[in-house]
Scaffold this motif. Structure first.
Motif, PDB file in Angstrom:
ATOM      1  N   GLY A  59     -34.439  10.117   0.915  1.00 26.81           N
ATOM      2  CA  GLY A  59     -34.553   9.198  -0.213  1.00 26.81           C
ATOM      3  C   GLY A  59     -35.805   8.352  -0.219  1.00 26.81           C
ATOM      4  O   GLY A  59     -35.960   7.475  -1.072  1.00 26.81           O
ATOM      5  N   ASP A  60     -36.722   8.598   0.729  1.00 22.89           N
ATOM      6  CA  ASP A  60     -37.969   7.831   0.745  1.00 22.89           C
ATOM      7  C   ASP A  60     -38.967   8.349  -0.279  1.00 22.89           C
ATOM      8  O   ASP A  60     -39.761   7.583  -0.828  1.00 22.89           O
ATOM      9  CB  ASP A  60     -38.615   7.901   2.131  1.00 22.89           C
ATOM     10  N   LEU A  61     -38.952   9.670  -0.513  1.00 21.30           N
ATOM     11  CA  LEU A  61     -39.915  10.304  -1.405  1.00 21.30           C
ATOM     12  C   LEU A  61     -39.197  11.107  -2.467  1.00 21.30           C
ATOM     13  O   LEU A  61     -37.999  11.386  -2.368  1.00 21.30           O
ATOM     14  CB  LEU A  61     -40.844  11.245  -0.618  1.00 21.30           C
ATOM     15  N   ALA A  62     -39.950  11.482  -3.495  1.00 27.74           N
ATOM     16  CA  ALA A  62     -39.469  12.422  -4.517  1.00 27.74           C
ATOM     17  C   ALA A  62     -40.519  13.507  -4.642  1.00 27.74           C
ATOM     18  O   ALA A  62     -41.715  13.252  -4.464  1.00 27.74           O
ATOM     19  CB  ALA A  62     -39.262  11.712  -5.852  1.00 27.74           C
ATOM     20  N   ARG A  63     -40.063  14.726  -4.941  1.00 28.28           N
ATOM     21  CA  ARG A  63     -41.002  15.842  -5.050  1.00 28.28           C
ATOM     22  C   ARG A  63     -40.716  16.651  -6.302  1.00 28.28           C
ATOM     23  O   ARG A  63     -39.564  16.982  -6.588  1.00 28.28           O
ATOM     24  CB  ARG A  63     -40.902  16.740  -3.808  1.00 28.28           C
ATOM     25  N   GLU A  64     -41.777  16.943  -7.049  1.00 28.18           N
ATOM     26  CA  GLU A  64     -41.713  17.809  -8.214  1.00 28.18           C
ATOM     27  C   GLU A  64     -42.713  18.938  -8.004  1.00 28.18           C
ATOM     28  O   GLU A  64     -43.924  18.718  -8.099  1.00 28.18           O
ATOM     29  CB  GLU A  64     -42.041  17.036  -9.502  1.00 28.18           C
ATOM     30  N   ASP A  65     -42.206  20.105  -7.658  1.00 31.74           N
ATOM     31  CA  ASP A  65     -43.071  21.248  -7.336  1.00 31.74           C
ATOM     32  C   ASP A  65     -44.039  20.857  -6.212  1.00 31.74           C
ATOM     33  O   ASP A  65     -43.610  20.536  -5.121  1.00 31.74           O
ATOM     34  CB  ASP A  65     -43.814  21.734  -8.590  1.00 31.74           C
ATOM     35  N   ASP A  66     -45.341  20.852  -6.494  1.00 34.01           N
ATOM     36  CA  ASP A  66     -46.323  20.529  -5.460  1.00 34.01           C
ATOM     37  C   ASP A  66     -46.698  19.054  -5.432  1.00 34.01           C
ATOM     38  O   ASP A  66     -47.584  18.652  -4.677  1.00 34.01           O
ATOM     39  CB  ASP A  66     -47.604  21.354  -5.671  1.00 34.01           C
ATOM     40  N   TRP A  67     -46.039  18.245  -6.252  1.00 30.24           N
ATOM     41  CA  TRP A  67     -46.413  16.841  -6.365  1.00 30.24           C
ATOM     42  C   TRP A  67     -45.401  15.971  -5.622  1.00 30.24           C
ATOM     43  O   TRP A  67     -44.192  16.151  -5.749  1.00 30.24           O
ATOM     44  CB  TRP A  67     -46.496  16.414  -7.826  1.00 30.24           C
ATOM     45  N   VAL A  68     -45.926  14.985  -4.863  1.00 27.90           N
ATOM     46  CA  VAL A  68     -45.080  14.102  -4.063  1.00 27.90           C
ATOM     47  C   VAL A  68     -45.300  12.659  -4.510  1.00 27.90           C
ATOM     48  O   VAL A  68     -46.444  12.227  -4.707  1.00 27.90           O
ATOM     49  CB  VAL A  68     -45.397  14.239  -2.559  1.00 27.90           C
ATOM     50  N   ILE A  83     -42.218  16.234   5.179  1.00 28.08           N
ATOM     51  CA  ILE A  83     -42.203  15.634   3.842  1.00 28.08           C
ATOM     52  C   ILE A  83     -40.867  15.900   3.158  1.00 28.08           C
ATOM     53  O   ILE A  83     -40.270  15.002   2.553  1.00 28.08           O
ATOM     54  CB  ILE A  83     -43.366  16.183   2.999  1.00 28.08           C
ATOM     55  N   ASP A  84     -40.367  17.124   3.269  1.00 27.31           N
ATOM     56  CA  ASP A  84     -39.080  17.451   2.658  1.00 27.31           C
ATOM     57  C   ASP A  84     -37.950  16.647   3.299  1.00 27.31           C
ATOM     58  O   ASP A  84     -36.967  16.298   2.632  1.00 27.31           O
ATOM     59  CB  ASP A  84     -38.807  18.947   2.780  1.00 27.31           C
ATOM     60  N   GLY A 111     -54.831   4.449  -8.955  1.00 25.79           N
ATOM     61  CA  GLY A 111     -54.533   4.866 -10.321  1.00 25.79           C
ATOM     62  C   GLY A 111     -53.701   6.110 -10.487  1.00 25.79           C
ATOM     63  O   GLY A 111     -53.474   6.543 -11.625  1.00 25.79           O
ATOM     64  N   SER A 112     -53.222   6.723  -9.409  1.00 22.70           N
ATOM     65  CA  SER A 112     -52.399   7.932  -9.529  1.00 22.70           C
ATOM     66  C   SER A 112     -50.997   7.639  -9.014  1.00 22.70           C
ATOM     67  O   SER A 112     -50.827   6.937  -8.025  1.00 22.70           O
ATOM     68  CB  SER A 112     -52.992   9.089  -8.716  1.00 22.70           C
ATOM     69  N   THR A 113     -50.004   8.235  -9.660  1.00 24.03           N
ATOM     70  CA  THR A 113     -48.624   7.992  -9.250  1.00 24.03           C
ATOM     71  C   THR A 113     -48.149   8.959  -8.182  1.00 24.03           C
ATOM     72  O   THR A 113     -47.110   8.733  -7.563  1.00 24.03           O
ATOM     73  CB  THR A 113     -47.673   8.097 -10.454  1.00 24.03           C
ATOM     74  N   CYS A 114     -48.883  10.048  -7.938  1.00 22.71           N
ATOM     75  CA  CYS A 114     -48.420  11.068  -7.007  1.00 22.71           C
ATOM     76  C   CYS A 114     -49.614  11.802  -6.403  1.00 22.71           C
ATOM     77  O   CYS A 114     -50.752  11.598  -6.817  1.00 22.71           O
ATOM     78  CB  CYS A 114     -47.487  12.055  -7.702  1.00 22.71           C
ATOM     79  N   MET A 115     -49.321  12.670  -5.422  1.00 22.52           N
ATOM     80  CA  MET A 115     -50.363  13.464  -4.775  1.00 22.52           C
ATOM     81  C   MET A 115     -49.879  14.902  -4.626  1.00 22.52           C
ATOM     82  O   MET A 115     -48.672  15.140  -4.435  1.00 22.52           O
ATOM     83  CB  MET A 115     -50.675  12.931  -3.365  1.00 22.52           C
ATOM     84  N   ARG A 116     -50.801  15.844  -4.678  1.00 14.12           N
ATOM     85  CA  ARG A 116     -50.457  17.212  -4.304  1.00 14.12           C
ATOM     86  C   ARG A 116     -50.110  17.225  -2.815  1.00 14.12           C
ATOM     87  O   ARG A 116     -50.750  16.552  -2.009  1.00 14.12           O
ATOM     88  CB  ARG A 116     -51.622  18.161  -4.572  1.00 14.12           C
ATOM     89  N   ILE A 117     -49.114  18.005  -2.457  1.00 14.95           N
ATOM     90  CA  ILE A 117     -48.648  17.974  -1.070  1.00 14.95           C
ATOM     91  C   ILE A 117     -49.733  18.422  -0.100  1.00 14.95           C
ATOM     92  O   ILE A 117     -49.836  17.904   1.010  1.00 14.95           O
ATOM     93  CB  ILE A 117     -47.360  18.817  -0.912  1.00 14.95           C
TER      94      ILE A 117
END
Length: 300
Positions: free
Chosen positions: A221-230, A214-215, A188-194
């Motif tokens: 192009g496999d992942l996207a990151r917004e601040d602490d969220w992956v 992770i970076d 049920g979650s779209t992302c995780m804290r790193i």
């Protein structure tokens, strides 16, 4: 008894399992693995070759008689078009026969690779996904199997380890990362804290993964990151698209085709609806997007 539907009638197999005594059928082997073996006798070879499109039983027997039971498969592998032509396959259908032979060969190789892991039932699905190079994908890049529905990281990891895959390979860590995020989505979650992602990866892989890895997946192009969220990249794109669409709806004026409810209609509705229900109805006239909430039985 067991996972045997990947086998063909009269096919030779090496079976491992346990004898059990069934109350209805008597002695049975409860199979843990069934590895197909190359056909060797004439009857098994004919049964195998007749599965090639446009060959059939008579032409299969002709192939075995011409090349011999010990050489026929190798002879077809070397020059399939010439072999099938010599057996009587017409020129107009030779191409289809050769293509059918190649698919049969790939399926056979996949069986041999996957059956020891109890995964032979995935042969058709993997072959559909990766085509004639499917056996090379499984043997050289087993973690690519995680893109096939039903093949998770743990399954691909078992195949890779069986093929001598390295436990600390970047390909393995990448597949594990996508697996952890996919499982998070299923919950049920779209992302995780790193920080949580790195902890989960360390537990799954048995080795530490740092933030730079992770970076690197973000840059690839496999992942996207917004601040602490992956996020998985596809999920981040879908979430952003959804946000844009909602923002457009919220900012847009009501449709011209909707007119304000007349006083009489409002009075009649007011006598049948609660104040909250009436506010919900009026919201549909005033905005292109409304959210109506409430528990079961509240009259949404």
């Amino acid at each position: 008894v067991g996972m045997l539907h990947h086998l063909e009638a009269r096919e030779r197999v090496q079976v491992a399992g346990t004898w059990v005594n069934d109350s209805r059928y008597g002695a049975q082997v409860k199979v843990s693995e069934a590895i197909p073996l190359p056909p060797s006798d004439a009857e098994a070879l004919i049964a195998y070759l007749r599965r090639v499109k446009h060959v059939g039983e008579k032409r299969a027997a002709r192939l075995v008689a011409q090349f011999g039971a010990d050489r026929v498969l190798g002879a077809i592998d070397e020059r399939p078009e010439a072999a099938f032509a010599a057996a009587g396959v017409r020129r107009a259908t030779l191409g289809e026969a050769v293509s059918s032979w190649e698919r049969l060969r790939v399926a056979r190789k996949l069986h041999l690779l996957l059956a020891p892991h109890g995964l032979a039932h995935l042969v058709a699905k993997i072959q559909d996904a990766f085509g004639d190079g499917a056996h090379r994908v499984v043997s050289e890049h087993p973690y690519e199997l995680t893109s096939v529905f039903g093949v998770g990281f743990l399954t691909a990891d078992r195949i890779a380890r069986g093929a001598g895959g390295l436990g600390d390979s970047p390909e393995r860590a990448r597949a594990a990362t996508l697996h952890v995020l996919s499982e998070t989505e299923r919950n049920g979650s779209t992302c995780m804290r790193i920080s949580k992602l790195l902890d989960s990866l360390s537990e799954l892989l048995g080795t530490d993964v740092d933030e730079r890895f992770i970076d690197g997946l973000v840059s690839a192009g496999d992942l996207a990151r917004e601040d602490d969220w992956v996020y998985r990249r596809e999920t981040a794109e879908l979430e952003a698209e959804l946000a844009r669409r909602i923002a457009d709806l919220v900012a847009a004026d009501p449709a011209d085709r909707l007119s304000e409810p007349q006083t009489e209609a409002l009075e009649r509705a007011g006598s049948e609806l609660t104040a909250e229900q009436l506010a919900g109805v009026l919201g549909a006239f005033e905005h292109r997007l409304s959210l109506i909430t409430g528990g079961p039985g509240t009259g949404r």
